[in-house]
Design a protein around this motif. Structure first.
Motif, PDB file in Angstrom:
ATOM      1  N   VAL A  34       0.839  -1.199   0.000  1.00 55.53           N
ATOM      2  CA  VAL A  34       0.000   0.000   0.000  1.00 55.53           C
ATOM      3  C   VAL A  34       0.873   1.249   0.000  1.00 55.53           C
ATOM      4  O   VAL A  34       0.636   2.193  -0.773  1.00 55.53           O
ATOM      5  CB  VAL A  34      -0.956  -0.009   1.214  1.00 55.53           C
ATOM      6  CG1 VAL A  34      -1.724   1.305   1.316  1.00 55.53           C
ATOM      7  CG2 VAL A  34      -1.919  -1.182   1.118  1.00 55.53           C
ATOM      8  N   GLU A  35       1.921   1.258   0.860  1.00 54.97           N
ATOM      9  CA  GLU A  35       2.825   2.414   0.903  1.00 54.97           C
ATOM     10  C   GLU A  35       3.536   2.595  -0.432  1.00 54.97           C
ATOM     11  O   GLU A  35       3.703   3.724  -0.905  1.00 54.97           O
ATOM     12  CB  GLU A  35       3.876   2.234   2.007  1.00 54.97           C
ATOM     13  CG  GLU A  35       3.347   2.389   3.407  1.00 54.97           C
ATOM     14  CD  GLU A  35       4.441   2.100   4.419  1.00 54.97           C
ATOM     15  OE1 GLU A  35       4.683   2.971   5.273  1.00 54.97           O
ATOM     16  OE2 GLU A  35       5.056   1.023   4.332  1.00 54.97           O
ATOM     17  N   PHE A  36       3.972   1.488  -1.013  1.00 57.26           N
ATOM     18  CA  PHE A  36       4.659   1.557  -2.304  1.00 57.26           C
ATOM     19  C   PHE A  36       3.753   2.184  -3.354  1.00 57.26           C
ATOM     20  O   PHE A  36       4.161   3.093  -4.083  1.00 57.26           O
ATOM     21  CB  PHE A  36       5.114   0.160  -2.737  1.00 57.26           C
ATOM     22  CG  PHE A  36       5.749   0.126  -4.097  1.00 57.26           C
ATOM     23  CD1 PHE A  36       7.008   0.672  -4.304  1.00 57.26           C
ATOM     24  CD2 PHE A  36       5.083  -0.435  -5.180  1.00 57.26           C
ATOM     25  CE1 PHE A  36       7.605   0.652  -5.561  1.00 57.26           C
ATOM     26  CE2 PHE A  36       5.667  -0.456  -6.435  1.00 57.26           C
ATOM     27  CZ  PHE A  36       6.923   0.087  -6.625  1.00 57.26           C
ATOM     28  N   ASP A  37       2.511   1.723  -3.424  1.00 54.47           N
ATOM     29  CA  ASP A  37       1.559   2.275  -4.402  1.00 54.47           C
ATOM     30  C   ASP A  37       1.310   3.759  -4.156  1.00 54.47           C
ATOM     31  O   ASP A  37       1.303   4.562  -5.097  1.00 54.47           O
ATOM     32  CB  ASP A  37       0.236   1.503  -4.358  1.00 54.47           C
ATOM     33  CG  ASP A  37       0.369   0.094  -4.901  1.00 54.47           C
ATOM     34  OD1 ASP A  37       1.348  -0.176  -5.627  1.00 54.47           O
ATOM     35  OD2 ASP A  37      -0.518  -0.733  -4.604  1.00 54.47           O
ATOM     36  N   GLU A  38       1.095   4.133  -2.900  1.00 53.85           N
ATOM     37  CA  GLU A  38       0.818   5.534  -2.573  1.00 53.85           C
ATOM     38  C   GLU A  38       2.022   6.419  -2.905  1.00 53.85           C
ATOM     39  O   GLU A  38       1.875   7.507  -3.473  1.00 53.85           O
ATOM     40  CB  GLU A  38       0.471   5.673  -1.081  1.00 53.85           C
ATOM     41  CG  GLU A  38      -0.871   5.082  -0.721  1.00 53.85           C
ATOM     42  CD  GLU A  38      -1.101   5.033   0.794  1.00 53.85           C
ATOM     43  OE1 GLU A  38      -0.149   5.289   1.582  1.00 53.85           O
ATOM     44  OE2 GLU A  38      -2.245   4.735   1.184  1.00 53.85           O
ATOM     45  N   ARG A  39       3.203   5.951  -2.524  1.00 50.37           N
ATOM     46  CA  ARG A  39       4.401   6.773  -2.722  1.00 50.37           C
ATOM     47  C   ARG A  39       4.767   6.908  -4.196  1.00 50.37           C
ATOM     48  O   ARG A  39       5.154   7.983  -4.645  1.00 50.37           O
ATOM     49  CB  ARG A  39       5.573   6.201  -1.916  1.00 50.37           C
ATOM     50  CG  ARG A  39       5.379   6.360  -0.415  1.00 50.37           C
ATOM     51  CD  ARG A  39       6.542   5.798   0.364  1.00 50.37           C
ATOM     52  NE  ARG A  39       6.235   5.723   1.787  1.00 50.37           N
ATOM     53  CZ  ARG A  39       7.135   5.877   2.742  1.00 50.37           C
ATOM     54  NH1 ARG A  39       8.405   6.107   2.452  1.00 50.37           N
ATOM     55  NH2 ARG A  39       6.781   5.778   4.005  1.00 50.37           N
TER      56      ARG A  39
END
Length: 174
Positions: A34-39
């Protein structure tokens, strides 16, 4: 110094380097999916370094490493390095082709018209042989030449698309 740099606009290469660094952090388990996608979404939409700095504040190397400013987290991929070598050598070969072609054309006209030499045609086969020398010296193969032509075509298409977007935007603003 970082505060001043935060106002610098990002290039496509810097965005790509930042995304690559995030990919490295993701594969090393520092950030989740999720963090990877958001960032990565935030990086793709960012305009300045200041907009992406917070995305790297909690990661080793921080933004400077992500943009290639001295960190080991972002390594230029072998493919990228090879494409850059092909681009550099291709541009050099193109310049040499221009020089050799120009000298050949000048020699032909000088021999043919200034000195009325009947065998002036011989400069053309010599030109063909001379054009092989820069390719041999630079180890520029036929496949390299094909890759270089494809790179040039892709870059020109991208440039044309950017110009077209700019024209549309100018029309909208009028």
């Amino acid at each position: 110094m970082a505060a001043m740099d935060d106002y610098l606009r990002l290039s496509d290469a810097e965005r790509l380097a930042a995304m690559s660094a995030l990919g490295n952090h993701f594969t090393e388990g520092r950030i989740d999916t999720v963090e990877f996608d958001e960032r990565t979404l935030a990086v793709s939409q960012a305009r300045t370094r200041g907009e992406i700095r917070p995305l790297f504040d909690d990661l080793p190397g921080r933004l400077e490493a992500a943009l290639g400013g001295g960190g080991e987290l972002v390594e230029k991929h072998d493919e990228d390095a090879e494409l850059e070598r092909i681009r550099t050598r291709g541009a050099l070969i193109e310049k040499w082709d221009g020089v050799i072609g120009g000298v050949t054309l000048a020699a032909f006209f000088i021999l043919m018209f200034a000195f009325s030499v009947s065998w002036a045609w011989v400069v053309w086969p010599v030109m063909g042989a001379a054009m092989m020398i820069p390719r041999l010296v630079n180890r520029f193969s036929d496949s390299d030449e094909k890759a270089y032509e494809e790179l040039k075509k892709a870059e020109e298409e991208a440039r044309q698309a950017r110009l077209e977007r700019a024209k549309r935007r100018l029309r909208e603003l009028e």
